[in-house]
Motif scaffolding. Structure first.
Motif, PDB file in Angstrom:
ATOM      1  N   UNK A  22       0.702  -1.440  -0.036  1.00  0.00           N
ATOM      2  CA  UNK A  22       0.333   0.333   0.089  1.00  0.00           C
ATOM      3  C   UNK A  22       0.789   1.097  -0.282  1.00  0.00           C
ATOM      4  N   UNK A  23       0.410   2.139  -0.592  1.00  0.00           N
ATOM      5  CA  UNK A  23       0.805   3.765  -0.763  1.00  0.00           C
ATOM      6  C   UNK A  23       0.212   4.433  -0.044  1.00  0.00           C
ATOM      7  N   UNK A  24       0.622   5.416   0.731  1.00  0.00           N
ATOM      8  CA  UNK A  24      -0.554   6.448   1.155  1.00  0.00           C
ATOM      9  C   UNK A  24       0.132   7.765   0.585  1.00  0.00           C
ATOM     10  N   UNK A  25      -0.490   8.593   0.772  1.00  0.00           N
ATOM     11  CA  UNK A  25       0.347  10.058  -0.120  1.00  0.00           C
ATOM     12  C   UNK A  25      -0.680  11.115   0.519  1.00  0.00           C
ATOM     13  N   UNK A  26      -0.654  11.845   1.628  1.00  0.00           N
ATOM     14  CA  UNK A  26      -1.423  12.650   1.849  1.00  0.00           C
ATOM     15  C   UNK A  26      -0.691  14.163   1.408  1.00  0.00           C
ATOM     16  N   UNK A  27      -1.663  15.074   1.492  1.00  0.00           N
ATOM     17  CA  UNK A  27      -1.519  16.145   0.300  1.00  0.00           C
ATOM     18  C   UNK A  27      -2.470  17.665   1.139  1.00  0.00           C
ATOM     19  N   UNK A  28      -2.462  18.861   0.674  1.00  0.00           N
ATOM     20  CA  UNK A  28      -3.746  19.737   0.961  1.00  0.00           C
ATOM     21  C   UNK A  28      -4.047  20.661   0.261  1.00  0.00           C
ATOM     22  N   UNK A  29      -4.515  21.044  -0.173  1.00  0.00           N
ATOM     23  CA  UNK A  29      -5.814  22.384  -1.100  1.00  0.00           C
ATOM     24  C   UNK A  29      -5.861  23.375  -0.105  1.00  0.00           C
ATOM     25  N   UNK A  30      -7.429  23.330   0.789  1.00  0.00           N
ATOM     26  CA  UNK A  30      -7.782  23.463   1.309  1.00  0.00           C
ATOM     27  C   UNK A  30      -7.675  22.481   3.025  1.00  0.00           C
ATOM     28  N   UNK A  31      -8.929  21.307   2.787  1.00  0.00           N
ATOM     29  CA  UNK A  31      -8.241  20.514   3.618  1.00  0.00           C
ATOM     30  C   UNK A  31      -7.722  19.523   2.906  1.00  0.00           C
ATOM     31  N   UNK A  32      -7.180  18.783   4.470  1.00  0.00           N
ATOM     32  CA  UNK A  32      -6.712  18.236   4.056  1.00  0.00           C
ATOM     33  C   UNK A  32      -6.777  16.048   3.714  1.00  0.00           C
ATOM     34  N   UNK A  33      -6.248  15.876   2.483  1.00  0.00           N
ATOM     35  CA  UNK A  33      -6.539  14.721   1.713  1.00  0.00           C
ATOM     36  C   UNK A  33      -5.380  13.383   1.876  1.00  0.00           C
ATOM     37  N   UNK A  34      -5.852  12.551   2.880  1.00  0.00           N
ATOM     38  CA  UNK A  34      -5.396  11.550   2.709  1.00  0.00           C
ATOM     39  C   UNK A  34      -5.774  10.155   1.725  1.00  0.00           C
ATOM     40  N   UNK A  35      -4.922   9.808   0.849  1.00  0.00           N
ATOM     41  CA  UNK A  35      -5.308   8.702  -0.008  1.00  0.00           C
ATOM     42  C   UNK A  35      -4.736   7.759  -0.106  1.00  0.00           C
TER      43      UNK A  35
END
Length: 555
Positions: free
Chosen positions: A465-478
């Motif tokens: 599994x690969x986990x990627x977290x980023x932020x635009x306005x909200x924080x999104x973890x995929x």
């Protein structure tokens, strides 16, 4: 083969009701502008005749559609025949069906009917939809599909059991095959063939006599199949309202308000519009700020109401090996999916929710309508996410971020944000003069935005599994599993490479769920690329093993 089945008789009214819905704005506009204070007796006779003829034609067309729309459940497929002028025949094989989803749009909900949507790979353009059946018939169709799937799986296991008979002479050649770990082979086949969670039970069934196996195939009546059913979670109205208020969907509210304004534009007299524009021109800047604040509050409350209506009675259940998500007040939807069909999982932490440690969880499922986004939980504590994933999609795990962008990559997160803020500020100062100086507040906001985006971005890498977290306005973890990744791009300019920085772009089956990450340390990105390269090597080894097995079977 079963007998052909028709839709419910109320399907005859669908063309008439659909036409009335589309003609309501035009009828209201005509009534206000041309009828005025006249009564129905003053309406010309040819208008009434036209309406009567139109209603009669629509009812006749609805009857012909109902008469010509039949579906048949056959041994390995569902056959749909429909069409008034041009006859259409659609065969959907059970091996390509992911699920049958039960939906109740507003019209079906009023009439007490259900719409069944047959989910298959690719777009069916409305062909795989049974628009008007009873609730009991929809459940019967779902049970039929589960029974067909179970029967095919049993047949496949029986063939595998027979082909692995110890008396087979091919066992002497088996030892010469390339060694592939069972877990690796299962991972490569996970996307196509769901894993069997009842291996012990199935092996006991395979140990039965041939007569019992044959009797089990003939007794596959969908009406007699009892599926294990359990409720995984159910949200109360209060919890749902909190979720709506903590996640303002301004785009949904603005679209709703825009539709109302567009409708009012056709109904309000021109004098009233002129009066409104003249009054708006006399307002002071302070009044405009107050109006803007009031509009934001109203939009926020409106979006909360629409959110609550959309996800009312939110329930997640397990039916057999499938997950059912049902919600909706006006339009009731019940969506079914297999956990093995999940492409990725997204955990979104809004600005307000992140402060209190809450998030929403969505699953992305392979379905006929491109990418399906299922809300798995609209308001859940972050610490409870691992338990939820373990119950619903055990192949995914909530991993913490272990690698973040280094401090030397901050400029990559600030440059475009500050450039856009400076451009907007320059235009506002040039056009509004002294009042435009307020736009300079965008510079510190953009700076804070870039710093938060740098701080909250990162990734985690495990065996599968690969986990990627980023932020635009909200924080999104995929969370992404390796078998579902189609391609992976690694990029970086010369300046970035000299600083040891690279960017990552992960491509999935559907572009809507692609994920990217900028300004990561080169060693972290190289580790991800090596991890993805293992998938290609394992796929090649699996293909070689399958080819060798086929050759042995032919011998």
């Amino acid at each position: 083969m079963n007998e052909p089945t028709k839709l419910h008789r109320l399907f005859i009214l669908f063309p008439l009701v659909g036409s009335v819905k589309s003609l309501i704005p035009i009828a209201a506009l005509v009534s206000l502008k041309f009828l005025g204070g006249k009564s129905l007796r003053d309406i010309p006779w040819y208008w009434l005749s036209t309406v009567i003829i139109l209603v009669t034609v629509l009812l006749l067309y609805g009857y012909l559609k109902w008469k010509r729309f039949v579906y048949t459940l056959e041994e390995d497929k569902i056959l749909i025949r429909r069409g008034v002028l041009f006859r259409e025949e659609l065969s959907i094989y059970t091996g390509r069906i992911h699920s049958m989803n039960m939906e109740q749009p507003l019209l079906q909900r009023i009439l007490g009917l259900t719409q069944v949507r047959i989910e298959t790979p690719g777009k069916t353009e409305g062909g795989g939809i049974l628009p008007a059946v009873t609730n009991s018939e929809a459940k019967r169709l779902q049970r039929w599909l589960r029974e067909q799937t179970r029967t095919k799986q049993t047949d496949r296991e029986i063939r595998q059991h027979e082909s692995s008979d110890p008396s087979d002479h091919c066992l002497s050649v088996e030892s010469e095959r390339p060694s592939v770990q069972p877990s690796e082979t299962r991972e490569n086949q996970e996307f196509i063939h769901p894993p069997n969670h009842n291996q012990g039970f199935e092996s006991n069934r395979l140990a039965n006599s041939d007569s019992n196996i044959a009797g089990r195939h003939t007794a596959g009546n969908p009406e007699t199949v009892e599926e294990e059913r359990s409720t995984l979670l159910q949200l109360s109205s209060g919890r749902l309202l909190i979720a709506a208020l903590s996640s303002p969907n301004l785009s949904l509210a603005l679209a709703f308000v825009g539709g109302i304004l567009s409708f009012a534009d056709d109904l309000l007299p021109d004098r009233m519009y002129q009066l409104l524009f003249q009054s708006a021109g006399k307002l002071l800047p302070g009044s405009w700020i107050g109006i803007a604040a009031l509009a934001l509050i109203v939009s926020w409350l409106l979006s909360a109401v629409l959110y609550t209506i959309k996800y009312a009675n939110f329930t997640v259940e397990r039916i057999g090996k499938q997950i059912s998500v049902s919600c909706g007040l006006l339009e009731r939807k019940r969506l079914l999916f297999s956990p093995e069909r999940v492409l990725a999982i997204t955990v979104k932490e809004g600005v307000f929710r992140r402060i209190f440690g809450y998030a929403e969880v969505k699953v992305h499922v392979l379905a006929s309508e491109s990418d399906k986004h299922f809300m798995l939980h609209p308001l859940l504590k972050i610490k409870d996410i691992p338990a939820l994933l373990n119950r619903v999609t055990p192949q995914f795990s909530a991993q913490a971020i272990t690698a973040s962008p280094p401090p030397r990559a901050i400029w990559m997160y600030l440059r475009w944000k500050l450039a856009v803020a400076a451009l907007i500020g320059s235009v506002c100062i040039w056009y509004f003069e002294y009042l435009g100086l307020l736009s300079l507040l965008l510079l510190p906001l953009s700076l804070a935005w870039g710093l938060l985006s740098h701080r909250d971005s990162g990734l985690n890498l495990t065996d599968k599994q690969l986990t990627i977290r980023s932020r635009f306005i909200a924080v999104s973890t995929r969370y992404i599993r390796r078998p579902q990744i189609i391609a992976m791009e690694v990029s970086g300019t010369r300046r970035q490479r000299r600083r040891g920085l690279l960017s990552l772009h992960v491509k999935m089956i559907f572009s809507e769920i692609n994920e990217g990450l900028s300004g990561m340390d080169q060693r972290e990105i190289e580790a991800v690329r090596t991890w993805f390269q293992k998938k290609k090597d394992e796929t090649s080894a699996s293909a070689e093993q399958s080819g060798l097995t086929s050759s042995i079977d032919q011998l």
